[in-house]
Design a protein around this motif. Structure first.
Motif, PDB file in Angstrom:
ATOM      1  N   LEU A   1     -18.779   4.991 -23.892  1.00 37.76           N
ATOM      2  CA  LEU A   1     -17.772   3.959 -23.661  1.00 37.76           C
ATOM      3  C   LEU A   1     -18.339   2.865 -22.757  1.00 37.76           C
ATOM      4  O   LEU A   1     -18.576   3.076 -21.574  1.00 37.76           O
ATOM      5  N   THR A   2     -18.521   1.684 -23.341  1.00 33.93           N
ATOM      6  CA  THR A   2     -19.123   0.595 -22.574  1.00 33.93           C
ATOM      7  C   THR A   2     -18.295   0.232 -21.354  1.00 33.93           C
ATOM      8  O   THR A   2     -18.848  -0.084 -20.285  1.00 33.93           O
ATOM      9  N   ALA A   3     -16.990   0.286 -21.483  1.00 33.56           N
ATOM     10  CA  ALA A   3     -16.137  -0.086 -20.351  1.00 33.56           C
ATOM     11  C   ALA A   3     -16.353   0.869 -19.183  1.00 33.56           C
ATOM     12  O   ALA A   3     -16.432   0.452 -18.023  1.00 33.56           O
ATOM     13  N   ASP A   4     -16.464   2.174 -19.490  1.00 34.06           N
ATOM     14  CA  ASP A   4     -16.756   3.142 -18.430  1.00 34.06           C
ATOM     15  C   ASP A   4     -18.126   2.875 -17.828  1.00 34.06           C
ATOM     16  O   ASP A   4     -18.335   2.972 -16.612  1.00 34.06           O
ATOM     17  N   ALA A   5     -19.072   2.537 -18.708  1.00 33.58           N
ATOM     18  CA  ALA A   5     -20.445   2.320 -18.248  1.00 33.58           C
ATOM     19  C   ALA A   5     -20.514   1.187 -17.239  1.00 33.58           C
ATOM     20  O   ALA A   5     -21.252   1.263 -16.250  1.00 33.58           O
ATOM     21  N   ASN A   6     -19.731   0.127 -17.470  1.00 38.05           N
ATOM     22  CA  ASN A   6     -19.770  -1.017 -16.549  1.00 38.05           C
ATOM     23  C   ASN A   6     -19.426  -0.617 -15.121  1.00 38.05           C
ATOM     24  O   ASN A   6     -20.052  -1.083 -14.165  1.00 38.05           O
ATOM     25  N   ILE A   7     -18.449   0.265 -14.988  1.00 36.37           N
ATOM     26  CA  ILE A   7     -18.060   0.730 -13.653  1.00 36.37           C
ATOM     27  C   ILE A   7     -19.219   1.471 -12.995  1.00 36.37           C
ATOM     28  O   ILE A   7     -19.570   1.236 -11.832  1.00 36.37           O
ATOM     29  N   LEU A   8     -19.826   2.383 -13.780  1.00 30.93           N
ATOM     30  CA  LEU A   8     -20.890   3.213 -13.207  1.00 30.93           C
ATOM     31  C   LEU A   8     -22.110   2.383 -12.868  1.00 30.93           C
ATOM     32  O   LEU A   8     -22.772   2.615 -11.851  1.00 30.93           O
ATOM     33  N   ILE A   9     -22.423   1.398 -13.708  1.00 27.60           N
ATOM     34  CA  ILE A   9     -23.582   0.563 -13.422  1.00 27.60           C
ATOM     35  C   ILE A   9     -23.337  -0.238 -12.162  1.00 27.60           C
ATOM     36  O   ILE A   9     -24.235  -0.428 -11.328  1.00 27.60           O
ATOM     37  N   HIS A  10     -22.106  -0.697 -11.978  1.00 30.13           N
ATOM     38  CA  HIS A  10     -21.777  -1.409 -10.749  1.00 30.13           C
ATOM     39  C   HIS A  10     -21.995  -0.503  -9.542  1.00 30.13           C
ATOM     40  O   HIS A  10     -22.551  -0.926  -8.517  1.00 30.13           O
ATOM     41  N   GLN A  11     -21.565   0.763  -9.668  1.00 34.09           N
ATOM     42  CA  GLN A  11     -21.780   1.711  -8.566  1.00 34.09           C
ATOM     43  C   GLN A  11     -23.259   1.900  -8.288  1.00 34.09           C
ATOM     44  O   GLN A  11     -23.693   1.968  -7.124  1.00 34.09           O
ATOM     45  N   ALA A  12     -24.038   1.995  -9.356  1.00 29.77           N
ATOM     46  CA  ALA A  12     -25.471   2.190  -9.183  1.00 29.77           C
ATOM     47  C   ALA A  12     -26.098   0.993  -8.477  1.00 29.77           C
ATOM     48  O   ALA A  12     -26.936   1.130  -7.582  1.00 29.77           O
ATOM     49  N   ARG A  13     -25.663  -0.213  -8.883  1.00 31.54           N
ATOM     50  CA  ARG A  13     -26.198  -1.421  -8.252  1.00 31.54           C
ATOM     51  C   ARG A  13     -25.837  -1.481  -6.779  1.00 31.54           C
ATOM     52  O   ARG A  13     -26.662  -1.825  -5.927  1.00 31.54           O
ATOM     53  N   LEU A  14     -24.593  -1.122  -6.471  1.00 27.22           N
ATOM     54  CA  LEU A  14     -24.161  -1.098  -5.072  1.00 27.22           C
ATOM     55  C   LEU A  14     -25.010  -0.118  -4.272  1.00 27.22           C
ATOM     56  O   LEU A  14     -25.483  -0.434  -3.176  1.00 27.22           O
ATOM     57  N   ALA A  15     -25.195   1.076  -4.836  1.00 28.44           N
ATOM     58  CA  ALA A  15     -25.963   2.107  -4.118  1.00 28.44           C
ATOM     59  C   ALA A  15     -27.374   1.613  -3.839  1.00 28.44           C
ATOM     60  O   ALA A  15     -27.918   1.817  -2.747  1.00 28.44           O
ATOM     61  N   SER A  16     -27.970   0.931  -4.832  1.00 28.92           N
ATOM     62  CA  SER A  16     -29.333   0.451  -4.668  1.00 28.92           C
ATOM     63  C   SER A  16     -29.420  -0.616  -3.581  1.00 28.92           C
ATOM     64  O   SER A  16     -30.334  -0.616  -2.751  1.00 28.92           O
ATOM     65  N   GLN A  17     -28.441  -1.518  -3.571  1.00 30.08           N
ATOM     66  CA  GLN A  17     -28.468  -2.573  -2.546  1.00 30.08           C
ATOM     67  C   GLN A  17     -28.160  -2.016  -1.170  1.00 30.08           C
ATOM     68  O   GLN A  17     -28.720  -2.459  -0.166  1.00 30.08           O
ATOM     69  N   ARG A  18     -27.244  -1.050  -1.132  1.00 34.05           N
ATOM     70  CA  ARG A  18     -26.902  -0.424   0.161  1.00 34.05           C
ATOM     71  C   ARG A  18     -28.133   0.236   0.756  1.00 34.05           C
ATOM     72  O   ARG A  18     -28.393   0.156   1.958  1.00 34.05           O
ATOM     73  N   TYR A  19     -28.894   0.899  -0.117  1.00 34.32           N
ATOM     74  CA  TYR A  19     -30.114   1.554   0.345  1.00 34.32           C
ATOM     75  C   TYR A  19     -31.079   0.516   0.902  1.00 34.32           C
ATOM     76  O   TYR A  19     -31.639   0.680   1.985  1.00 34.32           O
ATOM     77  N   MET A  20     -31.251  -0.589   0.161  1.00 26.69           N
ATOM     78  CA  MET A  20     -32.160  -1.657   0.608  1.00 26.69           C
ATOM     79  C   MET A  20     -31.691  -2.215   1.943  1.00 26.69           C
ATOM     80  O   MET A  20     -32.476  -2.502   2.832  1.00 26.69           O
ATOM     81  N   TYR A  21     -30.382  -2.352   2.118  1.00 29.95           N
ATOM     82  CA  TYR A  21     -29.829  -2.879   3.368  1.00 29.95           C
ATOM     83  C   TYR A  21     -30.142  -1.952   4.541  1.00 29.95           C
ATOM     84  O   TYR A  21     -30.516  -2.394   5.621  1.00 29.95           O
ATOM     85  N   ASN A  22     -30.005  -0.648   4.302  1.00 33.25           N
ATOM     86  CA  ASN A  22     -30.215   0.294   5.394  1.00 33.25           C
ATOM     87  C   ASN A  22     -31.683   0.556   5.692  1.00 33.25           C
ATOM     88  O   ASN A  22     -32.079   0.675   6.836  1.00 33.25           O
ATOM     89  N   TYR A  23     -32.507   0.689   4.653  1.00 29.78           N
ATOM     90  CA  TYR A  23     -33.878   1.133   4.839  1.00 29.78           C
ATOM     91  C   TYR A  23     -34.918   0.045   4.595  1.00 29.78           C
ATOM     92  O   TYR A  23     -36.096   0.258   4.854  1.00 29.78           O
ATOM     93  N   GLN A  24     -34.494  -1.120   4.116  1.00 29.38           N
ATOM     94  CA  GLN A  24     -35.439  -2.214   3.855  1.00 29.38           C
ATOM     95  C   GLN A  24     -36.553  -1.768   2.912  1.00 29.38           C
ATOM     96  O   GLN A  24     -37.704  -2.202   3.036  1.00 29.38           O
ATOM     97  N   GLU A  25     -36.213  -0.909   1.993  1.00 24.42           N
ATOM     98  CA  GLU A  25     -37.172  -0.440   0.992  1.00 24.42           C
ATOM     99  C   GLU A  25     -36.416  -0.217  -0.299  1.00 24.42           C
ATOM    100  O   GLU A  25     -35.204   0.009  -0.260  1.00 24.42           O
ATOM    101  N   ILE A  26     -37.129  -0.206  -1.437  1.00 25.14           N
ATOM    102  CA  ILE A  26     -36.422   0.045  -2.696  1.00 25.14           C
ATOM    103  C   ILE A  26     -35.986   1.505  -2.769  1.00 25.14           C
ATOM    104  O   ILE A  26     -36.661   2.388  -2.261  1.00 25.14           O
ATOM    105  N   MET A  27     -34.840   1.722  -3.386  1.00 25.90           N
ATOM    106  CA  MET A  27     -34.285   3.067  -3.475  1.00 25.90           C
ATOM    107  C   MET A  27     -35.108   3.894  -4.443  1.00 25.90           C
ATOM    108  O   MET A  27     -35.376   3.450  -5.563  1.00 25.90           O
ATOM    109  N   PRO A  28     -35.541   5.085  -4.039  1.00 21.02           N
ATOM    110  CA  PRO A  28     -36.248   5.951  -4.977  1.00 21.02           C
ATOM    111  C   PRO A  28     -35.368   6.231  -6.188  1.00 21.02           C
ATOM    112  O   PRO A  28     -34.164   6.427  -6.061  1.00 21.02           O
TER     113      PRO A  28
END
Lengths: 258, 129
Positions: free
Chosen positions: A79-106
């Protein structure tokens, strides 16, 4: 009997199963096929697009391939609509990691965080699970290029080559015989097209049904994710079709000589 | 840091650990600040040793040498003169000896005992001069 226990996602059946989660996983089996292949210098991602119509407006966004961050991309099945939500979460998690650790998220941590988010919907809230499976591809300095697959239950696993979506069993059997570890991106591009041509439910493969992209790391260390253009995809389709035709003729000739 | 290691089966790089710590100090700054200065040293297999200066206002700087407290007023000039990019551990310990001597001579407060630690590919250990 199991009908009584499949209405609520968060209830176990007497046999110890979560039926709603299993149904969600079933939904993926009807979705457009996605293929991921790990190569020596990158990862090849290929997907079959479902909605093809002359009337469709050519869009900048794709329905199958998404970027989570500069170093992580993914394919969506379900379901593409469901996927959009999860991808947004993934993007947030990746940026949050970069904000905290100043490195790309493994990559594995990014996948894990999406999966933990999915798992929550199989345990609390009374909401249905996400009907999406992903093929995640990414690079980090710890483990280099990695390929992961995740499903609605929140489970994930790492792969060298994988297929999800419709006809994935057929795809996987092709990969079992034909996939060679550490082969070049070009070889894997051809192999991914070969798998898609077999799993496609239509007889007429064309670039507007197939999304092909490559994740690779340049000399300068920068990760790039490039989509192949329509002519490039058409070229590969033609090549594979020629090879399949050649194989067919050879086996015919061989059996004829009996 | 240990939680990260356990959850992710990976070590945090020195740069990441320092950034994270600075972030925590920054968050607390406008609520209930940590009144503490830090020198964070680490060794990464791919980039080698590195040193980070973090102060109580959440400044972060990667440095070749550093000092916190009153010692800085005396000891930074010694480092400026003596530090070279390709120093060995022995040479570095000699410089530390000079710094301690400087403090014993010029600093108002008597600090007879210094604890000296070395961080390298084998981890952290205490040394005595």
């Amino acid at each position: 009997m199991s009908r009584r226990y499949d209405q609520s996602t968060t209830t176990f059946s007497p046999e110890g199963r979560l039926h709603q989660v299993e149904y969600a996983i079933e939904a993926i089996n009807n979705a457009g096929t996605c293929v991921g292949l790990q190569s020596s210098e990158g990862i090849v991602l290929a997907a079959e697009k479902r909605t093809v119509s002359k009337l469709l407006a050519p869009s900048k966004t794709s329905e199958k391939t998404y970027t989570v961050d500069d170093h992580i991309s993914c394919l969506v099945a379900g379901l593409t609509a469901d996927a959009n939500i999860l991808i947004h979460q993934a993007r947030l998690a990746s940026q949050r990691y970069m904000y905290n650790y100043q490195e790309i998220m493994p990559v594995e941590q990014a996948v894990k965080s999406v999966c933990n988010y999915k798992q929550a919907y199989t345990q609390f809230g009374g909401l249905r699970p996400f009907g999406v499976a992903f093929v995640f591809a990414g690079w980090d300095e710890h483990y280099g290029f990695q390929l992961y697959q995740s499903d609605p239950s929140g489970n994930y696993s790492g792969w060298k080559a994988t297929v999800i979506g419709q006809n994935n069993q057929a795809g996987k059997s092709i990969l079992k015989t034909d996939y060679v570890e550490n082969s070049s991106i070009d070889i894997n591009l051809k192999l991914s097209v070969k798998v898609l041509l077999k799993t496609l439910d239509s007889a007429s493969p064309s670039p507007d049904r197939i999304e092909l992209s490559v994740l690779r790391r340049g000399e300068d260390g920068k990760i790039t994710h490039t989509m192949l253009s329509d002519p490039e995809v058409q070229f590969l389709i033609d090549e594979i079709q020629r090879e399949i035709e050649l194989e067919r003729k050879q086996t015919e000739a061989a059996s004829g000589d009996m | 840091m240990k939680l990260y290691e356990l959850n992710n089966d990976l070590n945090l790089s020195t740069h990441a650990a320092a950034s994270f710590t600075r972030g925590e100090l920054a968050k607390a700054l406008r609520k209930g600040p940590y009144q503490t200065n830090l020198l964070m040293a680490g060794y990464d297999a791919n980039t080698g040793p590195s040193l980070y200066f973090i102060d109580y206002l959440a400044s972060l700087a990667k440095v070749d040498f550093g000092a916190q407290g009153y010692a800085a007023n005396f000891v930074l000039s010694v480092f400026d003169r003596e530090w070279t990019p390709d120093m060995t551990e022995q040479q570095a310990l000699e410089v530390i000896k000079k710094c301690i001597h400087e403090l014993h001579t010029r600093f108002l407060i008597s600090q007879p005992v210094f604890v000296i630690k070395v961080v390298d590919e084998n981890g952290t250990r205490t040394v005595t001069l």
